[in-house]
Scaffold this motif. Sequence first.
Motif, PDB file in Angstrom:
ATOM      1  N   HIS A   1      31.546 -63.620  -1.164  1.00 13.25           N
ATOM      2  CA  HIS A   1      31.365 -62.181  -0.954  1.00 13.25           C
ATOM      3  C   HIS A   1      30.392 -61.584  -1.974  1.00 13.25           C
ATOM      4  O   HIS A   1      29.592 -60.712  -1.638  1.00 13.25           O
ATOM      5  CB  HIS A   1      32.716 -61.455  -1.031  1.00 13.25           C
TER       6      HIS A   1
ATOM      7  N   LYS B   1      27.899 -63.189  -3.485  1.00  8.73           N
ATOM      8  CA  LYS B   1      26.561 -63.641  -3.098  1.00  8.73           C
ATOM      9  C   LYS B   1      26.036 -62.827  -1.920  1.00  8.73           C
ATOM     10  O   LYS B   1      24.871 -62.413  -1.907  1.00  8.73           O
ATOM     11  CB  LYS B   1      26.583 -65.124  -2.726  1.00  8.73           C
ATOM     12  N   THR B   2      26.884 -62.590  -0.939  1.00  4.93           N
ATOM     13  CA  THR B   2      26.477 -61.814   0.230  1.00  4.93           C
ATOM     14  C   THR B   2      26.119 -60.392  -0.166  1.00  4.93           C
ATOM     15  O   THR B   2      25.108 -59.837   0.294  1.00  4.93           O
ATOM     16  CB  THR B   2      27.612 -61.799   1.275  1.00  4.93           C
ATOM     17  N   PHE B   3      26.923 -59.791  -1.021  1.00  3.07           N
ATOM     18  CA  PHE B   3      26.669 -58.429  -1.479  1.00  3.07           C
ATOM     19  C   PHE B   3      25.332 -58.336  -2.217  1.00  3.07           C
ATOM     20  O   PHE B   3      24.529 -57.443  -1.965  1.00  3.07           O
ATOM     21  CB  PHE B   3      27.813 -57.967  -2.384  1.00  3.07           C
TER      22      PHE B   3
ATOM     23  N   MET C   1      22.768 -60.373  -1.994  1.00  2.00           N
ATOM     24  CA  MET C   1      21.678 -60.624  -1.056  1.00  2.00           C
ATOM     25  C   MET C   1      21.400 -59.374  -0.220  1.00  2.00           C
ATOM     26  O   MET C   1      20.242 -59.015   0.010  1.00  2.00           O
ATOM     27  CB  MET C   1      22.019 -61.796  -0.142  1.00  2.00           C
ATOM     28  N   ASP C   2      22.448 -58.696   0.207  1.00  2.00           N
ATOM     29  CA  ASP C   2      22.273 -57.446   0.966  1.00  2.00           C
ATOM     30  C   ASP C   2      21.530 -56.406   0.139  1.00  2.00           C
ATOM     31  O   ASP C   2      20.675 -55.686   0.656  1.00  2.00           O
ATOM     32  CB  ASP C   2      23.624 -56.879   1.399  1.00  2.00           C
ATOM     33  N   MET C   3      21.838 -56.314  -1.145  1.00  2.00           N
ATOM     34  CA  MET C   3      21.163 -55.341  -2.008  1.00  2.00           C
ATOM     35  C   MET C   3      19.665 -55.627  -2.092  1.00  2.00           C
ATOM     36  O   MET C   3      18.845 -54.712  -2.040  1.00  2.00           O
ATOM     37  CB  MET C   3      21.779 -55.347  -3.411  1.00  2.00           C
TER      38      MET C   3
ATOM     39  N   VAL D   1      17.760 -57.371   0.090  1.00  2.00           N
ATOM     40  CA  VAL D   1      17.124 -57.186   1.394  1.00  2.00           C
ATOM     41  C   VAL D   1      16.996 -55.703   1.732  1.00  2.00           C
ATOM     42  O   VAL D   1      15.942 -55.246   2.168  1.00  2.00           O
ATOM     43  CB  VAL D   1      17.903 -57.942   2.496  1.00  2.00           C
ATOM     44  N   VAL D   2      18.038 -54.943   1.512  1.00  2.00           N
ATOM     45  CA  VAL D   2      18.005 -53.511   1.819  1.00  2.00           C
ATOM     46  C   VAL D   2      16.984 -52.800   0.937  1.00  2.00           C
ATOM     47  O   VAL D   2      16.240 -51.936   1.403  1.00  2.00           O
ATOM     48  CB  VAL D   2      19.414 -52.885   1.669  1.00  2.00           C
TER      49      VAL D   2
ATOM     50  N   ASN E   1      13.493 -53.645   2.205  1.00  2.00           N
ATOM     51  CA  ASN E   1      13.292 -53.064   3.530  1.00  2.00           C
ATOM     52  C   ASN E   1      13.010 -51.569   3.420  1.00  2.00           C
ATOM     53  O   ASN E   1      12.158 -51.047   4.132  1.00  2.00           O
ATOM     54  CB  ASN E   1      14.526 -53.322   4.401  1.00  2.00           C
ATOM     55  N   THR E   2      13.697 -50.896   2.528  1.00  2.00           N
ATOM     56  CA  THR E   2      13.478 -49.469   2.329  1.00  2.00           C
ATOM     57  C   THR E   2      12.056 -49.198   1.854  1.00  2.00           C
ATOM     58  O   THR E   2      11.399 -48.268   2.332  1.00  2.00           O
ATOM     59  CB  THR E   2      14.499 -48.907   1.315  1.00  2.00           C
TER      60      THR E   2
END
Length: 54
Positions: free
Chosen positions: A3, A5-7, A9-11, A13-14, A17-18
């Motif tokens: 969880h 690592k996923t969190f 990675m999301d930060m 990527v987001v 992307n922004t």
Amino acid sequence: MTHVKTFLMDMVVVGSNTSSNAIEFAMAELIKKPKVMKKAHQEVDQVVGKKQHN
């Protein structure tokens, strides 16, 4: 651990992307407004110089 690592990675990527969305939006607005594009181009010429970006 998965969880976390996923969190993280999301930060990443987001966040990227922004930034790309903001640049895409700004470029679209410049294309729609030729006078503003010309002024932006002149400002880049003043700061960077004409030979640097042609």
